[in-house]
Write an enzyme that holds these catalytic residues in place. Structure first.
Site, PDB file in Angstrom:
ATOM      1  N   HIS A  31       0.895  -1.039   0.181  1.00 51.27           N
ATOM      2  CA  HIS A  31       0.214   0.077  -0.077  1.00 51.27           C
ATOM      3  C   HIS A  31       0.774   1.396   0.052  1.00 51.27           C
ATOM      4  CE1 HIS A  31      -4.186   0.617  -0.201  1.00 51.27           C
ATOM      5  NE2 HIS A  31      -4.642   0.847   0.966  1.00 51.27           N
ATOM      6  N   ASN A  78      -6.922   6.214   3.698  1.00 52.50           N
ATOM      7  CA  ASN A  78      -8.477   6.485   3.360  1.00 52.50           C
ATOM      8  C   ASN A  78      -8.766   7.953   3.591  1.00 52.50           C
ATOM      9  OD1 ASN A  78      -8.288   3.785   3.300  1.00 52.50           O
ATOM     10  ND2 ASN A  78      -9.903   3.471   4.767  1.00 52.50           N
ATOM     11  N   ASP A 103      -0.781   2.314  -5.340  1.00 50.11           N
ATOM     12  CA  ASP A 103      -0.517   1.045  -5.770  1.00 50.11           C
ATOM     13  C   ASP A 103      -1.861   0.587  -6.573  1.00 50.11           C
ATOM     14  OD1 ASP A 103      -2.213  -0.358  -3.272  1.00 50.11           O
ATOM     15  OD2 ASP A 103      -1.618   1.858  -3.108  1.00 50.11           O
ATOM     16  N   ASN A 124      -8.875   3.450  -2.038  1.00 52.97           N
ATOM     17  CA  ASN A 124      -9.549   4.294  -0.986  1.00 52.97           C
ATOM     18  C   ASN A 124      -8.963   5.512  -1.130  1.00 52.97           C
ATOM     19  OD1 ASN A 124     -11.686   2.542  -0.088  1.00 52.97           O
ATOM     20  ND2 ASN A 124     -10.344   1.559   1.269  1.00 52.97           N
TER      21      ASN A 124
END
Length: 198
Positions: A31, A78, A103, A124
Protein backbone atom coordinates in the site's frame (compact mmCIF):
# COMPACT_ATOMS: atom_id res chain seq x y z
CA UNK A 1 29.82 39.88 6.23
CA UNK A 2 27.35 38.90 3.53
CA UNK A 3 25.23 35.78 3.39
CA UNK A 4 24.09 34.53 0.02
CA UNK A 5 20.31 34.28 -0.08
CA UNK A 6 18.96 30.79 -0.64
CA UNK A 7 17.03 30.87 -3.90
CA UNK A 8 13.83 28.85 -3.90
CA UNK A 9 12.80 27.06 -7.11
CA UNK A 10 9.97 29.60 -7.46
CA UNK A 11 6.23 29.28 -6.90
CA UNK A 12 4.92 25.72 -6.95
CA UNK A 13 3.48 24.87 -10.38
CA UNK A 14 2.88 21.18 -9.89
CA UNK A 15 2.20 18.82 -6.97
CA UNK A 16 3.32 15.19 -6.98
CA UNK A 17 1.63 13.22 -4.20
CA UNK A 18 2.56 9.63 -3.45
CA UNK A 19 0.00 7.78 -1.33
CA UNK A 20 0.70 5.48 1.61
CA UNK A 21 0.35 5.02 5.36
CA UNK A 22 2.66 6.78 7.84
CA UNK A 23 4.53 4.86 10.53
CA UNK A 24 7.32 2.31 10.79
CA UNK A 25 4.95 -0.66 10.73
CA UNK A 26 3.77 0.23 7.21
CA UNK A 27 7.19 0.82 5.65
CA UNK A 28 7.79 -1.39 2.63
CA UNK A 29 4.18 -2.60 2.36
CA UNK A 30 2.33 -2.84 -0.96
CA UNK A 31 0.00 0.00 0.00
CA UNK A 32 3.02 2.31 0.37
CA UNK A 33 4.17 2.04 -3.25
CA UNK A 34 3.26 5.72 -3.74
CA UNK A 35 5.53 6.76 -0.85
CA UNK A 36 8.34 4.67 -2.36
CA UNK A 37 7.91 6.45 -5.72
CA UNK A 38 8.10 9.92 -4.13
CA UNK A 39 11.17 8.84 -2.15
CA UNK A 40 12.85 7.61 -5.35
CA UNK A 41 11.99 10.85 -7.14
CA UNK A 42 13.30 12.95 -4.23
CA UNK A 43 16.49 10.91 -4.22
CA UNK A 44 17.02 11.50 -7.94
CA UNK A 45 16.32 15.22 -7.62
CA UNK A 46 18.44 15.71 -4.51
CA UNK A 47 15.37 16.84 -2.57
CA UNK A 48 14.40 16.10 1.02
CA UNK A 49 10.80 15.20 1.79
CA UNK A 50 10.91 16.14 5.46
CA UNK A 51 9.08 19.42 6.03
CA UNK A 52 5.87 18.84 8.00
CA UNK A 53 3.03 20.67 6.22
CA UNK A 54 -0.45 20.02 4.84
CA UNK A 55 -1.02 17.06 7.20
CA UNK A 56 1.97 15.33 5.63
CA UNK A 57 5.64 15.76 4.75
CA UNK A 58 6.79 17.78 1.78
CA UNK A 59 9.85 18.66 -0.23
CA UNK A 60 10.55 21.25 -2.93
CA UNK A 61 12.24 20.31 -6.17
CA UNK A 62 12.67 21.32 -9.78
CA UNK A 63 11.50 18.77 -12.36
CA UNK A 64 11.08 19.16 -16.09
CA UNK A 65 11.85 22.86 -15.77
CA UNK A 66 9.04 23.38 -13.28
CA UNK A 67 8.86 23.97 -9.56
CA UNK A 68 7.19 20.95 -7.92
CA UNK A 69 6.02 20.09 -4.43
CA UNK A 70 6.63 16.47 -3.43
CA UNK A 71 4.01 15.34 -0.92
CA UNK A 72 3.53 12.26 1.25
CA UNK A 73 0.22 12.59 3.13
CA UNK A 74 0.46 11.65 6.80
CA UNK A 75 -3.28 11.15 7.25
CA UNK A 76 -3.43 7.39 6.57
CA UNK A 77 -4.55 6.20 3.16
CA UNK A 78 -8.33 6.59 3.55
CA UNK A 79 -7.98 10.32 4.36
CA UNK A 80 -5.32 11.20 1.75
CA UNK A 81 -7.60 13.87 0.30
CA UNK A 82 -7.26 16.07 3.40
CA UNK A 83 -3.55 16.52 2.78
CA UNK A 84 -3.75 16.79 -1.02
CA UNK A 85 -6.62 19.30 -0.89
CA UNK A 86 -4.75 21.54 1.62
CA UNK A 87 -1.63 21.66 -0.56
CA UNK A 88 -3.68 22.36 -3.70
CA UNK A 89 -5.60 25.17 -2.00
CA UNK A 90 -2.45 26.77 -0.56
CA UNK A 91 -0.62 26.87 -3.91
CA UNK A 92 -3.77 27.27 -6.05
CA UNK A 93 -2.74 24.25 -8.10
CA UNK A 94 -5.59 22.66 -10.14
CA UNK A 95 -6.26 18.88 -10.29
CA UNK A 96 -4.74 18.68 -13.80
CA UNK A 97 -1.40 19.75 -12.28
CA UNK A 98 -1.63 17.43 -9.28
CA UNK A 99 -0.13 14.03 -10.05
CA UNK A 100 -1.16 11.16 -7.76
CA UNK A 101 0.99 8.01 -7.51
CA UNK A 102 -0.51 4.95 -5.82
CA UNK A 103 -0.60 1.16 -5.69
CA UNK A 104 -2.80 -1.01 -7.93
CA UNK A 105 -3.59 -4.64 -7.08
CA UNK A 106 -4.88 -5.26 -10.62
CA UNK A 107 -1.40 -4.86 -12.10
CA UNK A 108 1.48 -7.28 -11.55
CA UNK A 109 4.54 -5.95 -9.70
CA UNK A 110 6.75 -4.00 -12.08
CA UNK A 111 3.90 -2.76 -14.27
CA UNK A 112 2.70 0.84 -14.46
CA UNK A 113 -0.47 2.41 -15.71
CA UNK A 114 -0.48 6.12 -16.51
CA UNK A 115 -3.88 7.81 -16.75
CA UNK A 116 -4.91 11.38 -17.57
CA UNK A 117 -7.95 11.27 -15.22
CA UNK A 118 -10.70 8.87 -14.16
CA UNK A 119 -12.57 7.15 -11.35
CA UNK A 120 -10.99 5.94 -8.11
CA UNK A 121 -10.84 2.36 -9.41
CA UNK A 122 -11.75 1.09 -5.95
CA UNK A 123 -8.68 2.67 -4.32
CA UNK A 124 -9.60 4.30 -1.00
CA UNK A 125 -6.92 6.99 -1.12
CA UNK A 126 -7.97 8.10 -4.59
CA UNK A 127 -11.63 7.85 -3.57
CA UNK A 128 -11.05 10.33 -0.72
CA UNK A 129 -9.11 12.75 -2.94
CA UNK A 130 -11.89 12.79 -5.54
CA UNK A 131 -14.55 13.14 -2.84
CA UNK A 132 -12.89 16.04 -0.99
CA UNK A 133 -11.82 17.99 -4.10
CA UNK A 134 -14.94 17.28 -6.15
CA UNK A 135 -12.79 16.43 -9.18
CA UNK A 136 -11.53 13.30 -10.94
CA UNK A 137 -9.27 15.27 -13.31
CA UNK A 138 -6.05 14.15 -11.61
CA UNK A 139 -3.29 12.62 -13.73
CA UNK A 140 -2.13 9.46 -12.03
CA UNK A 141 0.50 6.74 -12.08
CA UNK A 142 -0.63 3.37 -10.77
CA UNK A 143 2.12 1.04 -9.57
CA UNK A 144 1.39 -2.66 -9.81
CA UNK A 145 1.65 -4.52 -6.51
CA UNK A 146 0.07 -7.82 -7.61
CA UNK A 147 -3.25 -9.52 -7.01
CA UNK A 148 -4.26 -11.38 -3.86
CA UNK A 149 -2.80 -14.92 -3.87
CA UNK A 150 -6.33 -16.41 -3.71
CA UNK A 151 -9.87 -14.92 -3.69
CA UNK A 152 -10.49 -15.59 0.04
CA UNK A 153 -7.38 -13.65 1.08
CA UNK A 154 -8.35 -10.50 3.03
CA UNK A 155 -7.68 -7.43 0.86
CA UNK A 156 -6.48 -5.28 3.78
CA UNK A 157 -4.05 -8.00 4.85
CA UNK A 158 -2.76 -8.25 1.28
CA UNK A 159 -2.10 -4.53 0.67
CA UNK A 160 -0.50 -4.23 4.12
CA UNK A 161 1.81 -7.17 3.45
CA UNK A 162 5.43 -6.69 2.40
CA UNK A 163 6.85 -7.34 -1.03
CA UNK A 164 8.69 -10.59 -1.69
CA UNK A 165 12.32 -10.31 -2.83
CA UNK A 166 11.26 -11.13 -6.39
CA UNK A 167 8.54 -8.48 -6.33
CA UNK A 168 11.00 -5.92 -4.96
CA UNK A 169 13.28 -6.45 -7.96
CA UNK A 170 10.35 -5.83 -10.31
CA UNK A 171 9.23 -2.83 -8.27
CA UNK A 172 12.70 -1.29 -8.35
CA UNK A 173 12.57 -0.84 -12.12
CA UNK A 174 8.94 0.30 -11.94
CA UNK A 175 9.92 3.09 -9.54
CA UNK A 176 12.53 4.33 -12.04
CA UNK A 177 9.90 4.24 -14.78
CA UNK A 178 7.45 6.11 -12.53
CA UNK A 179 10.05 8.87 -12.06
CA UNK A 180 10.56 9.15 -15.82
CA UNK A 181 6.79 9.16 -16.43
CA UNK A 182 6.32 11.84 -13.75
CA UNK A 183 8.83 14.08 -15.51
CA UNK A 184 7.00 13.70 -18.83
CA UNK A 185 3.67 14.49 -17.14
CA UNK A 186 5.08 17.61 -15.47
CA UNK A 187 6.45 18.70 -18.86
CA UNK A 188 2.92 18.39 -20.29
CA UNK A 189 3.64 15.25 -22.32
CA UNK A 190 1.27 12.74 -20.70
CA UNK A 191 0.56 11.06 -24.05
CA UNK A 192 4.22 10.11 -24.36
CA UNK A 193 4.23 8.91 -20.74
CA UNK A 194 1.24 6.65 -21.50
CA UNK A 195 2.77 5.35 -24.71
CA UNK A 196 6.12 4.57 -23.13
CA UNK A 197 5.14 3.20 -19.73
CA UNK A 198 1.65 1.62 -19.99
Amino acid sequence: MFFSKQTSPGPVEFIIAGLGNPGREYEGTRHNAGFLAVDRLADRLGAQVARVRFKGVTGAASLGGRSVLLLKPGTFMNLSGQSVREAMAFYKVPPKKTLIIFDDINLPPGRLRVRRKGSDGGHNGMKNIIYLTGSDQFPRIKLGVGQKPHPDYDLADWVLSRFSQGDLKELDQALDHACAAAELIVRGDIDRAMNQYN
